[in-house]
Design a protein around this motif. Structure first.
Motif, short mmCIF file in Angstrom:
data_model
loop_
_atom_site.label_atom_id
_atom_site.label_comp_id
_atom_site.label_asym_id
_atom_site.label_seq_id
_atom_site.Cartn_x
_atom_site.Cartn_y
_atom_site.Cartn_z
N THR A 1 0.75 -1.27 0.00
CA THR A 1 0.02 -0.09 0.14
C THR A 1 0.92 1.33 -0.07
OG1 THR A 1 -1.76 -1.14 1.18
CG2 THR A 1 -1.85 1.22 1.26
N PHE A 2 2.08 1.32 0.75
CA PHE A 2 2.70 2.34 1.05
C PHE A 2 3.62 2.58 -0.46
CE2 PHE A 2 7.13 4.19 1.81
CZ PHE A 2 6.79 5.32 2.11
N ASP A 3 3.99 1.42 -1.21
CA ASP A 3 4.77 1.60 -2.32
C ASP A 3 3.83 2.53 -3.48
OD1 ASP A 3 6.95 0.83 -1.38
OD2 ASP A 3 6.46 -1.53 -1.98
N ARG A 4 2.24 2.04 -3.34
CA ARG A 4 1.61 2.63 -4.45
C ARG A 4 1.27 3.95 -4.20
NH1 ARG A 4 -3.06 -2.30 -5.42
NH2 ARG A 4 -1.45 -3.74 -6.23
N GLN A 5 1.13 4.19 -2.77
CA GLN A 5 0.86 5.69 -2.48
C GLN A 5 2.14 6.64 -2.82
OE1 GLN A 5 -1.94 7.24 -1.51
NE2 GLN A 5 -3.09 5.44 -1.52
N GLU A 6 3.06 5.99 -2.51
CA GLU A 6 4.27 6.82 -2.62
C GLU A 6 4.52 7.14 -4.30
OE1 GLU A 6 9.03 6.57 -1.18
OE2 GLU A 6 8.17 4.78 -1.83
N ARG A 7 4.40 6.12 -5.13
CA ARG A 7 4.49 6.28 -6.57
C ARG A 7 3.43 7.36 -7.05
NH1 ARG A 7 5.33 0.59 -6.85
NH2 ARG A 7 3.07 0.17 -7.43
N LEU A 8 2.14 7.42 -6.53
CA LEU A 8 1.21 8.37 -6.75
C LEU A 8 1.33 9.71 -6.49
CD1 LEU A 8 -2.22 6.26 -6.23
CD2 LEU A 8 -1.32 6.69 -8.18
N TRP A 9 2.08 9.78 -5.11
CA TRP A 9 2.44 10.91 -4.54
C TRP A 9 3.62 11.70 -5.17
CZ3 TRP A 9 0.89 14.84 -2.00
CH2 TRP A 9 1.80 15.87 -1.34
N ASN A 10 4.37 10.73 -5.92
CA ASN A 10 5.49 11.23 -6.65
C ASN A 10 5.05 11.88 -7.90
OD1 ASN A 10 7.56 10.80 -4.74
ND2 ASN A 10 7.94 8.66 -5.80
N GLN A 11 3.90 11.21 -8.59
CA GLN A 11 3.27 12.07 -9.82
C GLN A 11 2.29 13.10 -9.26
OE1 GLN A 11 1.50 8.36 -11.62
NE2 GLN A 11 3.62 7.31 -11.50
N LYS A 12 2.35 13.57 -8.15
CA LYS A 12 1.38 14.47 -7.74
C LYS A 12 -0.05 14.00 -7.91
CE LYS A 12 4.92 17.27 -7.16
NZ LYS A 12 5.38 17.38 -5.87
N ILE A 13 -0.31 12.87 -7.77
CA ILE A 13 -1.76 12.26 -7.63
C ILE A 13 -2.10 11.90 -6.12
CG2 ILE A 13 -3.07 10.36 -8.51
CD1 ILE A 13 -1.15 10.32 -10.96
N GLY A 14 -3.13 12.09 -5.63
CA GLY A 14 -3.75 11.78 -4.38
C GLY A 14 -3.22 12.51 -3.42
N SER A 15 -3.65 12.26 -2.15
CA SER A 15 -3.40 13.37 -1.21
C SER A 15 -2.38 13.16 -0.38
CB SER A 15 -4.71 13.59 -0.19
OG SER A 15 -4.99 12.24 0.38
N GLU A 16 -1.83 14.29 0.14
CA GLU A 16 -0.50 13.80 1.05
C GLU A 16 -0.98 12.89 2.50
OE1 GLU A 16 2.75 16.47 3.35
OE2 GLU A 16 0.94 17.43 2.56
N MET A 17 -2.34 13.28 3.04
CA MET A 17 -2.87 12.58 3.88
C MET A 17 -2.90 10.85 3.83
SD MET A 17 -3.43 12.63 7.21
CE MET A 17 -3.79 14.36 7.45
N GLN A 18 -3.26 10.59 2.52
CA GLN A 18 -3.14 9.23 2.31
C GLN A 18 -1.80 8.54 1.98
OE1 GLN A 18 -5.43 9.39 -1.68
NE2 GLN A 18 -7.16 8.40 -0.41
N PHE A 19 -0.70 9.60 1.75
CA PHE A 19 0.49 9.14 1.70
C PHE A 19 1.03 8.70 3.15
CE2 PHE A 19 5.00 10.34 1.82
CZ PHE A 19 5.71 9.30 1.24
N LEU A 20 0.92 9.68 3.99
CA LEU A 20 1.35 9.70 5.33
C LEU A 20 0.75 8.64 6.14
CD1 LEU A 20 1.65 13.50 6.08
CD2 LEU A 20 3.50 12.04 5.41
N GLN A 21 -0.63 8.44 5.87
CA GLN A 21 -1.10 7.22 6.59
C GLN A 21 -0.67 5.87 6.23
OE1 GLN A 21 -5.41 7.95 5.71
NE2 GLN A 21 -5.66 9.22 7.57
N ALA A 22 -0.36 5.65 4.99
CA ALA A 22 0.29 4.65 4.55
C ALA A 22 1.74 4.23 4.97
CB ALA A 22 0.12 4.46 3.01
#
Length: 377
Positions: free
Chosen positions: A144-165
């Protein structure tokens, strides 16, 4: 005999003067008394002179027989004696950090083990199940974290989701580390190399952190500890010579004080001393009693047996020695200064020389000036 002669002379003089004394005044009586005393003293001196001449000429006289011994000139040592106990730094009762049921005991009493060796295993099935479950959760959290990290690097999704993961992954990782630590604590290992002296529980028994499971000893190095009264603080220090005797094992060791305590026990006014010992043969066991002698005085000089030292009416210590002239052995009284006494011997600081010969047997039966015979047996 001497007293009888003096009494006879006195009686004769008194009889011869009897009539005059009866008729004399007090002043005349005192004058006569002085005259008689003077005559008695003069006759006593003459009698003594005659007795000395007879003693020298009489070859059949019966002399007091004595034995002698030469003065001992050596090193005198005085000790302070106390009792101590053998102890070992590596003498422990191992207790588990966590409670549990004994699953496997890998060692036996009397077995030699090395540092880090597993001694006992407690049941850790529950912890292992929890570890397996956390591993599953951690795998999912990492994905889950790896996916959220890739999305966050692409400026997709919220920062909160990334930090929670990220927090979920780190939390599970820490929980897993905690469980692994607990699992390791269910395995009891040897903190140092030594001998398993006692195993307390049996397989299947429940243990707790308050209950010892194994006594482990290493007796290669031990020490003797003793409480010494504060009176001896000035003389017992690190490096003080000692003699240790172990009556139970018939062993005596010379060593030195390794450490002295810096605290005075107010209950018995004593301080602790420690003497480190090498114990290669393992003969010295913890709590073995030891008789300790601390050297507090050492000097080279004259040493005599304590039983030959006498004391006169003035409190002066003395011994009898022999003076030999013209084949005659005369008793001489030597006043001495007793410096120290230990183990039936006395260190004499003044009054004797290394050339003196001391009266041994018969020392209590002779007097100063008496001529004696020395036994050759």
């Amino acid at each position: 005999m001497k007293k009888i002669i003096i009494l006879f002379i006195t009686t004769t003089l008194l009889i011869s003067c009897g009539e005059k004394i009866k008729k004399s005044s007090l002043e005349e009586l005192n004058e006569q008394k002085i005259t008689l005393v003077s005559q008695i003293d003069s006759l006593s001196k003459k009698l003594k002179t005659i007795e000395n001449k007879i003693s020298k000429l009489d070859t059949h006289k019966k002399l007091q027989i004595i034995t002698t011994l030469p003065v001992k000139n050596g090193t005198f040592k005085h000790y302070i004696e106390v009792q101590g106990v053998v102890k070992a730094d590596k003498n422990i009762e191992i207790k588990p950090e966590l409670g549990g049921i004994v699953k496997t005991i890998y060692v036996k009493e009397g077995q030699h083990v090395t540092a880090g060796q597993t001694l006992m295993q407690l049941d850790d099935a529950e912890i292992k199940n929890a570890i397996a479950e956390l591993n599953t959760q951690l795998t999912l959290a990492k994905t889950t974290f790896d996916r959220q990290e890739r999305l966050w690097n692409q400026k997709i999704g919220s920062e909160m989701q990334f930090l929670q993961a990220k927090a979920q992954k780190e939390s599970l990782k820490n929980n897993l580390a905690t469980l692994n630590t607990k699992a390791n604590k269910m395995k009891i290992t040897a903190p140092f190399s030594g001998i398993v002296d006692e195993v307390f529980p049996k397989n299947g028994e429940l243990t707790s952190p308050q209950m010892p499971v194994i006594r482990l000893l290493n007796l290669d190095q031990v020490y003797v500890e003793a409480d010494v009264t504060e009176t001896y603080l000035p003389v017992i220090k690190k490096g003080t010579e000692t003699v240790l005797n172990f009556p139970s094992i018939h062993k005596e060791i010379e060593s030195k004080v390794s450490q002295t305590g810096n605290y005075i026990n107010p209950n018995n006014r004593s301080f602790k001393t420690r003497i480190n010992l090498t114990n290669k043969d393992q003969s010295m066991k913890p709590n073995l009693l030891a008789d300790i002698k601390f050297l507090d005085f050492k000097a080279k000089g004259i040493i005599v047996p304590a039983n030959l030292v006498q004391q006169d009416q003035n409190g002066n210590d003395y011994v009898f020695t022999i003076k030999t002239e013209n084949g005659e052995h005369t008793i001489v009284k030597n006043k001495i200064t007793v410096a120290k006494e230990y183990n039936h011997e006395i260190y004499v600081s003044q009054g004797l020389t290394s050339n003196d010969t001391i009266v041994n047997e018969g020392a209590r039966q002779v007097q100063a000036g008496e001529i004696v015979k020395i036994s050759t047996n």
